[in-house]
Motif scaffolding. Structure first.
Motif, PDB file in Angstrom:
ATOM      1  N   MET A   1      14.890   0.486  -4.160  1.00  0.00           N
ATOM      2  CA  MET A   1      13.716  -0.146  -3.567  1.00  0.00           C
ATOM      3  C   MET A   1      13.959  -0.383  -2.082  1.00  0.00           C
ATOM      4  N   TRP A  73      13.247   4.669  -0.961  1.00  0.00           N
ATOM      5  CA  TRP A  73      14.484   4.946  -1.690  1.00  0.00           C
ATOM      6  C   TRP A  73      14.005   5.562  -2.996  1.00  0.00           C
ATOM      7  N   HIS A  97       4.422   1.780  -1.473  1.00  0.00           N
ATOM      8  CA  HIS A  97       4.851   1.101  -2.705  1.00  0.00           C
ATOM      9  C   HIS A  97       6.371   0.998  -2.744  1.00  0.00           C
ATOM     10  N   ASN A  98       6.839  -0.175  -3.063  1.00  0.00           N
ATOM     11  CA  ASN A  98       8.250  -0.363  -3.411  1.00  0.00           C
ATOM     12  C   ASN A  98       8.320  -0.672  -4.892  1.00  0.00           C
ATOM     13  N   ASP A 123       5.962   8.304  -8.898  1.00  0.00           N
ATOM     14  CA  ASP A 123       5.178   7.385  -9.720  1.00  0.00           C
ATOM     15  C   ASP A 123       4.073   6.747  -8.863  1.00  0.00           C
ATOM     16  N   THR A 124       4.352   6.606  -7.561  1.00  0.00           N
ATOM     17  CA  THR A 124       3.446   5.918  -6.631  1.00  0.00           C
ATOM     18  C   THR A 124       2.062   6.561  -6.540  1.00  0.00           C
TER      19      THR A 124
END
Ligand code: GLU
Length: 188
Positions: A1, A73, A97-98, A123-124
């Motif tokens: 993250m 990351w 997004h994290n 996934d974001t």
């Protein structure tokens, strides 16, 4: 993250976004990016350092009053330019997004069936398309409906070309701070 930054102001916000990313660099990252709302959505993304992104932003003359930025990351998808944030949906919604959206596969299948085309392995990207799918003129309402569908931990910042002076943030399990200024506000 890693890190996100969002800003709404009445001055060019890109230098603030890039400085925000510089301050997040110590956390480690594999790629980075920035998007602004200027006659529509525009972005610069890099798989090198924030300094290179800063140079790219200068060359592209990227500026705007509303924007979001990200150091990534990677958890889902390789560290590539296509997977770097911000992610867009139909050039109308932009997201950083994290964290991880654990049920992204189910959401991706649903959104593909609704006609959305995915351009990354992250996934974001489901966040961008789901917010787009739910958007009916109020970004806050769309983001609220979207996060009700997520499982996982996340901090997000979202904006839409239709509401040029607004960034919506949401978090669950990941930290997010709001900075309230004089005529300008920030998220990180
Ligand atoms: N899961 C997202 C991705 O792989 C966000 C990773 C992060 O927190 O930087 O793109």
């Amino acid at each position: 993250m890693c890190g996100i930054v969002g800003a709404v102001a009445s001055r060019n916000i890109v230098p603030v976004l890039v400085e925000g990313l510089r301050r997040l660099e110590y956390r480690g990252y594999d790629s980075c990016g920035v998007a602004v709302n200027r006659n529509g959505l525009e972005r610069a993304r890099s798989t090198t350092r924030v300094a290179d992104l800063a140079a790219q932003v200068e060359t592209d003359h990227l500026d705007g009053l509303t924007g979001i930025a990200h150091t990534r990351w990677a958890t889902h998808g390789a560290p590539s330019t296509d997977n770097a944030h911000p992610h867009f949906s139909r050039d109308e919604i932009a997201v950083v997004h994290n964290g991880i959206i654990e049920n992204y596969e189910e959401l991706r299948t649903e959104l593909k069936a609704a006609g959305y085309v995915f351009t990354s392995q992250t996934d974001t990207e489901v966040i961008a398309h789901l917010v787009h799918h739910l958007y009916k003129g109020d970004l806050l309402a769309a983001v609220k409906q979207a996060i009700a569908r997520f499982s996982g931990a996340y901090a997000i910042a979202v904006f839409t070309k239709s509401e040029p002076h607004r960034v919506v943030g949401a978090r669950f399990g990941s930290p997010l701070v709001a900075g309230l200024g004089n005529g300008e506000n920030f998220l990180a």
